[in-house]
Each structure stands twice: as structure tokens, then as C-alpha cells.
Design a protein around this motif. Structure first.
Motif, PDB file in Angstrom:
ATOM      1  N   THR A  98       3.896  -1.755   5.060  1.00 34.94           N
ATOM      2  CA  THR A  98       4.705  -2.969   5.023  1.00 34.94           C
ATOM      3  C   THR A  98       4.545  -3.622   3.652  1.00 34.94           C
ATOM      4  O   THR A  98       3.885  -3.088   2.761  1.00 34.94           O
ATOM      5  CB  THR A  98       4.287  -3.963   6.127  1.00 34.94           C
ATOM      6  N   GLU A  99       5.146  -4.814   3.497  1.00 31.25           N
ATOM      7  CA  GLU A  99       4.946  -5.601   2.276  1.00 31.25           C
ATOM      8  C   GLU A  99       3.650  -6.397   2.317  1.00 31.25           C
ATOM      9  O   GLU A  99       3.207  -6.900   1.288  1.00 31.25           O
ATOM     10  CB  GLU A  99       6.109  -6.570   2.080  1.00 31.25           C
ATOM     11  N   ARG A 100       3.036  -6.520   3.496  1.00 33.96           N
ATOM     12  CA  ARG A 100       1.841  -7.342   3.649  1.00 33.96           C
ATOM     13  C   ARG A 100       0.571  -6.528   3.820  1.00 33.96           C
ATOM     14  O   ARG A 100      -0.517  -7.005   3.534  1.00 33.96           O
ATOM     15  CB  ARG A 100       2.014  -8.278   4.850  1.00 33.96           C
ATOM     16  N   PHE A 101       0.712  -5.286   4.287  1.00 28.53           N
ATOM     17  CA  PHE A 101      -0.478  -4.467   4.514  1.00 28.53           C
ATOM     18  C   PHE A 101      -0.072  -3.006   4.621  1.00 28.53           C
ATOM     19  O   PHE A 101       1.107  -2.670   4.831  1.00 28.53           O
ATOM     20  CB  PHE A 101      -1.199  -4.900   5.794  1.00 28.53           C
ATOM     21  N   GLU A 118      -4.989  -5.282   3.117  1.00 26.33           N
ATOM     22  CA  GLU A 118      -4.055  -6.404   2.998  1.00 26.33           C
ATOM     23  C   GLU A 118      -3.556  -6.485   1.558  1.00 26.33           C
ATOM     24  O   GLU A 118      -4.341  -6.366   0.604  1.00 26.33           O
ATOM     25  CB  GLU A 118      -4.741  -7.710   3.391  1.00 26.33           C
ATOM     26  N   ASP A 120      -1.740  -8.863  -1.191  1.00 28.20           N
ATOM     27  CA  ASP A 120      -1.503 -10.287  -1.436  1.00 28.20           C
ATOM     28  C   ASP A 120      -0.857 -10.508  -2.798  1.00 28.20           C
ATOM     29  O   ASP A 120      -1.134  -9.797  -3.759  1.00 28.20           O
ATOM     30  CB  ASP A 120      -2.818 -11.070  -1.383  1.00 28.20           C
ATOM     31  N   HIS A 155      -0.379  -6.564  -7.562  1.00 28.79           N
ATOM     32  CA  HIS A 155      -0.809  -7.421  -6.478  1.00 28.79           C
ATOM     33  C   HIS A 155      -2.277  -7.160  -6.189  1.00 28.79           C
ATOM     34  O   HIS A 155      -2.852  -6.165  -6.636  1.00 28.79           O
ATOM     35  CB  HIS A 155       0.036  -7.233  -5.213  1.00 28.79           C
TER      36      HIS A 155
END
Length: 327
Positions: A98-101, A118, A120, A155
Motif C-alpha cells: 500500500t502507500e502506508r505500509f 510502515e 511515512d 520516505h
């Protein structure tokens, strides 16, 4: 500008396409920079062998400075691939991206990966109606051989992962995300990436490739450099210039220029391993990639006169099927 053009991370194709591929590239580097790990989840919709897959490339630096590289290609049935757009998610087998994890549960013949990282403060590229993604105006042209998307130039990462028989700590490390989709990788190309420069704000992506374009062909290039919060874009579509000054199988030097800036890049790779790339949707071409290369850059901002010179480590480097000089 559609959602797919402005948000290239979402699944661009359909499971009914023929001779089609799509793949996401998630790169993670530990805080001590001794472990670099990339996962490539994707699908291959070839006529005779449709399937989904997760590739990986792992580079570990041992205490004596020796680097070890391992790669693998883990096949799954096409039915193991599921996706959603909002929020974005791709799941293959027991692994989710995903874009978050990223949540990995992957077993290969010689390697096991299990854990959740994760992601971030993703750093997207600048977008506009004319340039909805890194492809610029070419994002609007149908039936190109290969489309490209840069999702996050840089990120931070939180979490740890079982890699083989030990736990690797990624908290405090850095990540990068991009993707490709279409029918085939270019017949020759150069790809460079690093976000581990001596200036922590600096991230670079570069690609030049042979592009068949309806009844003609050309060498197209894209380079995106972020430094001190400012983005410098060099690309065929914004009338920049790119010269390959020298090239061998392990080294390339480049000069890029437009009305805003000049950029010199020198890339070196010494530890590479095999990855599998698509040809007409079939995962059959072997390419060599290293993610422990080095990039040296010199940026000159023509407006401010500022000059930045830096060295990027843990660099992704691919130099594929160019005619090389004698080494």
C-alpha cells in the motif's frame, strides 16, 4: 486528467488485457545502510502463462565490508492478485503493498521474508494538468510500450522484518517507490536512483530508454532531482538535453541541461544480480540490477548560481543492452 493518470500507483490495467504487465517497485534501506531490500509485486498477462509474482533483490554488507546480493522470483496464480484503488492496495498471496505500509509473508526456495514496514512522509513528485505524472504529456498518449510512475522520491520507514533466519531493523531507514506498466520493457535503457546523499534532502531518479512511437522511434529521458525542497525536472517533454558522455557495462556519465539548471551524473555499479523483465507481457528477459551502486552528481542552478556536489550511496543502477565502450 483521469485518476489513473494523476495517481499512477493504482492498478492501471485490467485482468482481461493480453500481453500486458504491471509491476510496483518498493525499495527499503536500513538506517545503518547495511541492508538494501527491494520487492517487485506484479502481474504478467501473457497468453500462455498468465500469473502474478513477487520479485526481490537483497543486498547485505557484512562486517568485513563484503557485499552479498540475492534475487528471487516467486510465482503465484493470477487469482492470488487482488487490488483496490481507494485506498490503494495490491495483495499477492499473503503479502500486501500500500502507500502506508508493506506487509510481507514470502517464502522462496532459499529465502524467507516476513514482517510489516510502515511508510511515512512519502515525497510525491510535482504534478500539473499538462504533466499529470513523471511521463509528462506522454501520459496522455495511448498504446505506448512502457509507462512509468514515480510514487515517492523519499520516505521514512518504521518496523523490522525477518530476512532469512534473522531480524533486520528498518526503523529510521529510507524508502523509494516507482512502477511500470505496458507490454514490454524498452529494448535498451539506463535507470538510476538514490536517496542516500550526503545532503539528506536530496533524491534522484533518472531513466533514458529507446521508445518506439507509432511509426518512428527515439531516445526519451526523464530525470527528477529534489534538493533542499526544490524539484529539478529534466525531460524530453520539457525540452531539456541529455548527453551520454561515457558508458560501459558498469559505469555511465551523463550531462543534462535546460534553461533552469545543469546536472552532471556519474554512476558506478559493481554488485549486480539477475531480475526478470517483460517482453510482450511475458516475464522472459533477464536484466542485471544493483542496488548498492554509487552516484556522484553536480547540480548548478542557473537562476541562483548555487552549486551542489554530492555522492549518493545504495544506488539502483541498471545499464541494459547499450553498446558499450571497451572497459
Amino acid at each position: 486528467m483521469t485518476q489513473k493518470q494523476s495517481k499512477p500507483i493504482i492498478f492501471q490495467g485490467s485482468l482481461h488485457k493480453k500481453n500486458y504487465f504491471e509491476g510496483w517497485y518498493y525499495k527499503q534501506v536500513s538506517s545503518d545502510q547495511k541492508t538494501s531490500l527491494s520487492f517487485i509485486p506484479g502481474i504478467s498477462l501473457s497468453e500462455h502463462d498468465p500469473h502474478s509474482f513477487i520479485q526481490y533483490i537483497l543486498v547485505e554488507t557484512h562486517e568485513d565490508g563484503r557485499k552479498e546480493t540475492q534475487t528471487g522470483y516467486v510465482r503465484f496464480p493470477l487469482e492470488s492478485f487482488t487490488f483496490q484503488h481507494n485506498p490503494f492496495s495490491v495483495q499477492i498471496g499473503q503479502s500486501e503493498f500500500t502507500e502506508r505500509f508493506i506487509d510481507i509473508d514470502l517464502v522462496d526456495d532459499s529465502m524467507t521474508f516476513k514482517g510489516r514496514l510502515e511508510l511515512d512522509h512519502l515525497m510525491p513528485i510535482q504534478q500539473s494538468r499538462l504533466h499529470p505524472n513523471i511521463m509528462g504529456v506522454f501520459a496522455y498518449i495511448p498504446k505506448m510500450e512502457c509507462y512509468h510512475g514515480v510514487i515517492s522520491m523519499n520516505h521514512s520507514i518504521q518496523g523490522d522484518m525477518l530476512v532469512g533466519d534473522r531480524i533486520e531493523q528498518f526503523t529510521g531507514g529510507k524508502g523509494y517507490i516507482e512502477k511500470d506498466w505496458g507490454t514490454s520493457f524498452p529494448k535498451h535503457y539506463i535507470w538510476l536512483q538514490s536517496n542516500h546523499f550526503n545532503d539528506a534532502t536530496t533524491s534522484l531518479f533518472f531513466s533514458i530508454a529507446h521508445i518506439p512511437f507509432h511509426f518512428t522511434e527515439f531516445e526519451g529521458f526523464i530525470c527528477n532531482l529534489v534538493h533542499q525542497g526544490k524539484e529539478y525536472r529534466f525531460a524530453t517533454y520539457n525540452l531539456s538535453r541529455c548527453d551520454i558522455v561515457t558508458i560501459t557495462s558498469n559505469h555511465v556519465t551523463l550531462h543534462l541541461e535546460n534553461r533552469h539548471a545543469r546536472l552532471d551524473i556519474s554512476a558506478e555499479v559493481s554488485h549486480r544480480a539477475n531480475l526478470i523483465a517483460p517482453v510482450k507481457g511475458t516475464m522472459q528477459k533477464t536484466v542485471k540490477e544493483g542496488i548498492s551502486g554509487t552516484l556522484s552528481i553536480r547540480l548548478e542552478d542557473k537562476k541562483t548560481g548555487e552549486i551542489y556536489a554530492g555522492k549518493g550511496l545504495n544506488a539502483g543502477v541498471e545499464i541494459v543492452d547499450y553498446e558499450f565502450e571497451t572497459e
